[in-house]
Design a protein around this motif. Structure first.
Motif, PDB file in Angstrom:
ATOM      1  N   MET A   1      35.909  55.816  17.726  1.00 12.02           N
ATOM      2  CA  MET A   1      35.192  56.909  17.234  1.00 12.02           C
ATOM      3  C   MET A   1      35.805  58.099  18.217  1.00 12.02           C
ATOM      4  O   MET A   1      35.859  59.349  17.827  1.00 12.02           O
ATOM      5  N   ILE A   2      35.955  58.068  19.505  1.00 12.43           N
ATOM      6  CA  ILE A   2      36.241  59.091  20.522  1.00 12.43           C
ATOM      7  C   ILE A   2      37.702  58.660  21.215  1.00 12.43           C
ATOM      8  O   ILE A   2      37.943  57.663  21.505  1.00 12.43           O
ATOM      9  N   ASN A   3      38.268  59.968  21.131  1.00 18.57           N
ATOM     10  CA  ASN A   3      39.748  59.803  22.163  1.00 18.57           C
ATOM     11  C   ASN A   3      39.266  59.926  23.686  1.00 18.57           C
ATOM     12  O   ASN A   3      39.040  61.217  23.996  1.00 18.57           O
TER      13      ASN A   3
ATOM     14  N   LEU B   1      30.974  56.062  23.888  1.00 18.67           N
ATOM     15  CA  LEU B   1      31.819  57.051  23.695  1.00 18.67           C
ATOM     16  C   LEU B   1      33.438  56.779  23.894  1.00 18.67           C
ATOM     17  O   LEU B   1      34.195  57.058  24.841  1.00 18.67           O
ATOM     18  N   VAL B   2      33.676  55.562  22.937  1.00 14.87           N
ATOM     19  CA  VAL B   2      34.842  55.094  23.022  1.00 14.87           C
ATOM     20  C   VAL B   2      35.798  54.921  21.805  1.00 14.87           C
ATOM     21  O   VAL B   2      34.989  55.394  21.003  1.00 14.87           O
TER      22      VAL B   2
ATOM     23  N   LEU C   1      39.300  46.339  19.259  1.00 15.29           N
ATOM     24  CA  LEU C   1      39.600  47.968  20.014  1.00 15.29           C
ATOM     25  C   LEU C   1      39.832  48.578  18.652  1.00 15.29           C
ATOM     26  O   LEU C   1      39.605  49.717  18.710  1.00 15.29           O
ATOM     27  N   SER C   2      40.338  48.124  17.712  1.00 12.85           N
ATOM     28  CA  SER C   2      41.026  49.055  16.505  1.00 12.85           C
ATOM     29  C   SER C   2      39.496  49.326  15.565  1.00 12.85           C
ATOM     30  O   SER C   2      39.543  50.417  15.023  1.00 12.85           O
ATOM     31  N   THR C   3      38.520  48.476  15.441  1.00  7.73           N
ATOM     32  CA  THR C   3      37.345  48.403  14.570  1.00  7.73           C
ATOM     33  C   THR C   3      36.133  49.145  15.632  1.00  7.73           C
ATOM     34  O   THR C   3      35.136  49.358  14.866  1.00  7.73           O
ATOM     35  N   GLY C   4      36.194  48.853  16.785  1.00  9.06           N
ATOM     36  CA  GLY C   4      35.194  49.129  17.532  1.00  9.06           C
ATOM     37  C   GLY C   4      34.199  47.811  17.832  1.00  9.06           C
ATOM     38  O   GLY C   4      34.413  46.854  17.084  1.00  9.06           O
TER      39      GLY C   4
END
Length: 449
Positions: free
Chosen positions: A383-385, A379-380, A433-436
């Motif tokens: 995808m998730i704020n 949950l990061v 961080l930007s793409t996951g």
């Protein structure tokens, strides 16, 4: 002496005290019948054997039997030497027989006493670590176990969990989905109707998710006689966020985690980028070099916790890779060979509310999980704020991941997230961080690591 080695009591039945011989031989035959029966039962239903190995009462009986057996076999072997009329032998032969008898006596007794020691260690572990008696059934066919990693230290045991992951395990197949929650999540709800929901009906705005435990420790009067108000409150938060009902929890002391890894002989990790040793408020003084590396406990802890030049979400991905490595690489043979060290490390590092009666079930599920893919959802971002999470989206993503793992979703079962197809590496984790990060959202965790 040879007869006593193969069938204790047979020498006495032939040439000594027949009553003692009949008793000893009867016990020996009965033990073989029990062992063969147990072996067949274990082959047909392994969970039975695992249940026996985790039953403190049965373990006490086995330990007592081993101690009595060691003393009895020792006595029978000495008596067998006497029955052989050693005084009729020449001096050289007599000395040789004394030596052989001594070796046999102490080898047999020593082996059985060592076995009794291992059984005692197992029993102590079951009584200290798995003291709970509250058995909880699976929810919708799955066991949801909250795994937490917390900093140790004076007054800090588990006060601020550094790592929170739900292992959602299929109660039949063992197929597992790891659902990770970031420690810096804010403004989230608690389980409806819970104590924390009553205190924060509009969501938790007093701190981050890892601060829930501290808040609860400062307000213990709200949790009655519970010995673990911090964990209770954390579970209320996790259930409110994920929509899952938590069956059990386990807390690992991260500072001592290295001892557990050392006890199993270390783990092999694909280190994708140099990982700093140091930082977190001190200077970086070394690095774990890139490549497939056999890491000891100290290195594994830093691989899982390093944040210098990285971010929390990369670290979460690396922690999943450590979990996967331990599950895939630690075999029952390794556990047996290092059992005393593992038990000693485990009892000092892990606290849990899993009852002893359920340990066999989870060991069996873990063995089944070794042969299957592990899925992950974190949950990061992106995808998730984490500052203002969309709880409906969170629960939708979790449900989708579980459906895919169970084969009830038509979505493609790709090994890693499509966003990570560029194979970039940041902070030692595949992705950015930007793409996951791949390990944070994977259909096959092994491929993502």
């Amino acid at each position: 002496m040879a007869m006593t080695l193969v069938a204790p009591g047979s020498a006495q039945l032939l040439a000594g005290n027949r009553r003692a011989g009949r008793i000893a031989l009867g016990v020996w035959v009965a033990l073989w019948v029990v062992l063969l029966g147990a072996g067949l039962a274990a082959l047909v239903h392994p969970a039975f054997a695992l249940g026996w190995a985790t039953d403190p009462t049965l373990l006490l009986a086995v330990r007592s039997l081993l101690v009595v057996g060691a003393v009895g076999w020792f006595a029978l072997m000495v008596d067998a030497w006497r029955l052989g009329q050693p005084l009729t032998l020449g001096l050289g032969h007599r000395r040789a027989m004394i030596g052989v008898n001594g070796v046999l006596c102490f080898s047999l007794a020593g082996s059985m006493l060592f076995g009794a020691h291992l059984v005692g260690v197992q029993r102590d572990l079951m009584q200290t670590m798995f003291a709970s008696t509250d058995v909880k059934g699976a929810h919708d066919g799955r066991f949801n176990v909250l795994l937490m990693g917390g900093d140790s230290g004076a007054g800090r045991w588990g006060l601020r969990p550094d790592s929170m992951t739900i292992a959602s395990i299929d109660a039949v197949t063992g197929r597992t989905v790891l659902i990770s929650l970031p420690r810096n999540m804010q403004n989230f709800p608690f389980a409806e109707g819970s104590v924390m929901d009553e205190q924060f009906p509009d969501g938790f705005d007093a701190d981050y998710l890892n601060g829930v435990s501290t808040w609860a420790q400062d307000h213990t009067e709200l949790f009655g006689d519970s010995p673990t108000p911090g964990i209770d409150a954390t579970i209320m938060a996790v259930e409110g966020i994920t929509g899952l009902e938590v069956n059990y929890w386990a807390m690992v002391n991260l500072h001592g985690f290295r001892e557990l890894v050392d006890a199993v002989g270390g783990v092999t990790i694909n280190v994708r980028q140099a990982i700093p040793i140091g930082g977190l408020g001190s200077d970086v003084y070394d690095y774990i070099e890139p490549g497939v590396q056999q890491l000891d406990g100290f290195q594994t802890l830093w691989y899982a916790r390093a944040r210098d030049g990285s971010d929390d979400y990369s670290r979460m991905a690396r922690q999943k890779c450590v979990m996967n490595a331990l599950l895939q690489q630690v075999s029952p043979e390794t556990m047996l060979a290092n059992f005393t060290d593992i038990a000693a490390a485990s009892s000092a590092l892990v606290s849990t509310d899993v009852p002893a009666s359920e340990v066999g079930t989870f060991v069996q599920l873990a063995l089944q999980a070794k042969d299957q893919k592990i899925s992950t959802v974190s949950l990061v971002p992106p995808m998730i704020n984490t500052a203002d999470p969309d709880i409906d989206l969170v629960q939708e993503k979790i449900a989708t991941a579980i459906d895919k793992a169970e084969g009830t979703s038509s979505a493609p079962k790709n090994g890693t997230s499509r966003k990570n197809a560029n194979k970039s590496v940041t902070g030692g984790s595949l992705g950015s961080l930007s793409t996951g990060y791949a390990a944070n959202s994977a259909g096959d965790l092994s491929a993502a690591c």
